[in-house]
Scaffold this motif. Structure first.
Motif, PDB file in Angstrom:
ATOM      1  N   LEU A   9       0.821  -1.214   0.000  1.00  0.00           N
ATOM      2  CA  LEU A   9       0.000   0.000   0.000  1.00  0.00           C
ATOM      3  C   LEU A   9       0.853   1.261   0.000  1.00  0.00           C
ATOM      4  O   LEU A   9       0.562   2.214  -0.740  1.00  0.00           O
ATOM      5  CB  LEU A   9      -0.936   0.009   1.207  1.00  0.00           C
ATOM      6  CG  LEU A   9      -2.077  -1.007   1.191  1.00  0.00           C
ATOM      7  CD1 LEU A   9      -2.844  -0.946   2.512  1.00  0.00           C
ATOM      8  CD2 LEU A   9      -3.006  -0.769   0.020  1.00  0.00           C
ATOM      9  N   LEU A  10       1.884   1.296   0.820  1.00  0.00           N
ATOM     10  CA  LEU A  10       2.750   2.481   0.885  1.00  0.00           C
ATOM     11  C   LEU A  10       3.429   2.745  -0.458  1.00  0.00           C
ATOM     12  O   LEU A  10       3.512   3.897  -0.903  1.00  0.00           O
ATOM     13  CB  LEU A  10       3.785   2.333   1.995  1.00  0.00           C
ATOM     14  CG  LEU A  10       3.252   2.399   3.420  1.00  0.00           C
ATOM     15  CD1 LEU A  10       4.362   2.090   4.421  1.00  0.00           C
ATOM     16  CD2 LEU A  10       2.626   3.757   3.707  1.00  0.00           C
ATOM     17  N   ALA A  11       3.908   1.684  -1.101  1.00  0.00           N
ATOM     18  CA  ALA A  11       4.554   1.857  -2.399  1.00  0.00           C
ATOM     19  C   ALA A  11       3.561   2.403  -3.420  1.00  0.00           C
ATOM     20  O   ALA A  11       3.888   3.308  -4.200  1.00  0.00           O
ATOM     21  CB  ALA A  11       5.142   0.522  -2.872  1.00  0.00           C
ATOM     22  N   ALA A  12       2.339   1.887  -3.400  1.00  0.00           N
ATOM     23  CA  ALA A  12       1.318   2.362  -4.338  1.00  0.00           C
ATOM     24  C   ALA A  12       0.962   3.825  -4.066  1.00  0.00           C
ATOM     25  O   ALA A  12       0.811   4.619  -5.000  1.00  0.00           O
ATOM     26  CB  ALA A  12       0.072   1.482  -4.251  1.00  0.00           C
ATOM     27  N   VAL A  13       0.837   4.170  -2.798  1.00  0.00           N
ATOM     28  CA  VAL A  13       0.500   5.556  -2.437  1.00  0.00           C
ATOM     29  C   VAL A  13       1.604   6.512  -2.886  1.00  0.00           C
ATOM     30  O   VAL A  13       1.330   7.578  -3.444  1.00  0.00           O
ATOM     31  CB  VAL A  13       0.240   5.680  -0.919  1.00  0.00           C
ATOM     32  CG1 VAL A  13       0.244   7.122  -0.460  1.00  0.00           C
ATOM     33  CG2 VAL A  13      -1.073   4.999  -0.551  1.00  0.00           C
ATOM     34  N   LEU A  14       2.848   6.135  -2.663  1.00  0.00           N
ATOM     35  CA  LEU A  14       3.959   7.002  -3.075  1.00  0.00           C
ATOM     36  C   LEU A  14       3.984   7.194  -4.582  1.00  0.00           C
ATOM     37  O   LEU A  14       4.145   8.313  -5.075  1.00  0.00           O
ATOM     38  CB  LEU A  14       5.293   6.416  -2.600  1.00  0.00           C
ATOM     39  CG  LEU A  14       5.586   6.559  -1.125  1.00  0.00           C
ATOM     40  CD1 LEU A  14       6.829   5.753  -0.749  1.00  0.00           C
ATOM     41  CD2 LEU A  14       5.764   8.012  -0.742  1.00  0.00           C
ATOM     42  N   TRP A  15       3.794   6.122  -5.315  1.00  0.00           N
ATOM     43  CA  TRP A  15       3.880   6.196  -6.768  1.00  0.00           C
ATOM     44  C   TRP A  15       2.681   6.947  -7.349  1.00  0.00           C
ATOM     45  O   TRP A  15       2.842   7.946  -8.049  1.00  0.00           O
ATOM     46  CB  TRP A  15       3.966   4.789  -7.345  1.00  0.00           C
ATOM     47  CG  TRP A  15       4.313   4.709  -8.797  1.00  0.00           C
ATOM     48  CD1 TRP A  15       4.557   5.745  -9.662  1.00  0.00           C
ATOM     49  CD2 TRP A  15       4.458   3.527  -9.559  1.00  0.00           C
ATOM     50  NE1 TRP A  15       4.840   5.269 -10.916  1.00  0.00           N
ATOM     51  CE2 TRP A  15       4.794   3.897 -10.883  1.00  0.00           C
ATOM     52  CE3 TRP A  15       4.334   2.175  -9.265  1.00  0.00           C
ATOM     53  CZ2 TRP A  15       5.002   2.963 -11.893  1.00  0.00           C
ATOM     54  CZ3 TRP A  15       4.558   1.261 -10.278  1.00  0.00           C
ATOM     55  CH2 TRP A  15       4.886   1.650 -11.568  1.00  0.00           C
ATOM     56  N   VAL A  16       1.473   6.501  -7.034  1.00  0.00           N
ATOM     57  CA  VAL A  16       0.283   7.135  -7.603  1.00  0.00           C
ATOM     58  C   VAL A  16       0.108   8.553  -7.061  1.00  0.00           C
ATOM     59  O   VAL A  16      -0.215   9.476  -7.805  1.00  0.00           O
ATOM     60  CB  VAL A  16      -0.975   6.267  -7.366  1.00  0.00           C
ATOM     61  CG1 VAL A  16      -2.232   6.963  -7.867  1.00  0.00           C
ATOM     62  CG2 VAL A  16      -0.820   4.905  -8.047  1.00  0.00           C
ATOM     63  N   ALA A 135      -3.654   7.722 -14.749  1.00  0.00           N
ATOM     64  CA  ALA A 135      -4.993   7.187 -15.020  1.00  0.00           C
ATOM     65  C   ALA A 135      -5.052   5.692 -14.737  1.00  0.00           C
ATOM     66  O   ALA A 135      -5.997   5.198 -14.100  1.00  0.00           O
ATOM     67  CB  ALA A 135      -5.390   7.474 -16.466  1.00  0.00           C
ATOM     68  N   ILE A 136      -4.026   4.959 -15.165  1.00  0.00           N
ATOM     69  CA  ILE A 136      -3.982   3.523 -14.895  1.00  0.00           C
ATOM     70  C   ILE A 136      -3.866   3.269 -13.394  1.00  0.00           C
ATOM     71  O   ILE A 136      -4.515   2.373 -12.849  1.00  0.00           O
ATOM     72  CB  ILE A 136      -2.826   2.856 -15.662  1.00  0.00           C
ATOM     73  CG1 ILE A 136      -3.043   2.975 -17.165  1.00  0.00           C
ATOM     74  CG2 ILE A 136      -2.680   1.385 -15.249  1.00  0.00           C
ATOM     75  CD1 ILE A 136      -1.830   2.590 -17.995  1.00  0.00           C
ATOM     76  N   GLY A 137      -3.048   4.068 -12.714  1.00  0.00           N
ATOM     77  CA  GLY A 137      -2.879   3.917 -11.266  1.00  0.00           C
ATOM     78  C   GLY A 137      -4.164   4.181 -10.500  1.00  0.00           C
ATOM     79  O   GLY A 137      -4.517   3.445  -9.573  1.00  0.00           O
TER      80      GLY A 137
END
Length: 151
Positions: A9-16, A135-137
């Protein structure tokens, strides 16, 4: 597995979240600056953000596979949302690699050579690819939430 899930989750939040900041807040705010200053700020911002992505992307992929095989027991034990997240995660990673080794390298080289027109053209390509990846994220986040809690 809870720690792996939190890292995912943290990695996704940082990236998106970083892409959202770049497209929705930073770029419009830079419109007030002259071209060379705008490019300098974008160059510094992208350099730092892409370093974050180089760390977040492998953490997200590795933790995703750890969850897939350690929690769900493989692809057969997952719902549609996990398959969709897997696909979109791979697409996002491929787009980032294309962006990094293509337009971003061109932008960096042009900035280093003082070629503002070439840097601006490359920056526009970076913006377009980041927008697509955003958009994909966002779609992936919606799929994750819907699949987990919506059925």
């Amino acid at each position: 597995m809870t720690l792996v899930y939190v890292l995912h989750l943290l990695a996704a939040v940082l990236w998106v979240g970083g892409m959202a900041f770049s497209i929705l807040a930073l770029r419009p705010s830079l419109a007030t600056l002259p071209g060379p200053q705008r490019l300098a700020v974008l160059g510094g911002t992208y350099r730092r953000f892409f370093l974050v992505v180089w760390h977040a992307m492998p953490v997200m992929l590795a933790s995703g596979y750890a969850l897939l095989f350690g929690w769900y027991g493989g692809f057969a034990g997952t719902g549609w949302h996990v398959h969709t997240m897997h696909l979109t995660g791979l697409i996002m990673s491929a787009l980032f690699l294309a962006l990094f080794f293509g337009p971003w390298n061109a932008m960096r080289a042009a900035l280093g050579a003082g070629q503002d027109a070439e840097a601006a053209a490359a920056a526009d390509k970076v913006r377009r690819l980041v927008t697509i990846n955003l958009a994909i994220g966002l779609f992936t986040v919606a799929v994750a939430g819907w699949g987990r809690f919506g059925g």
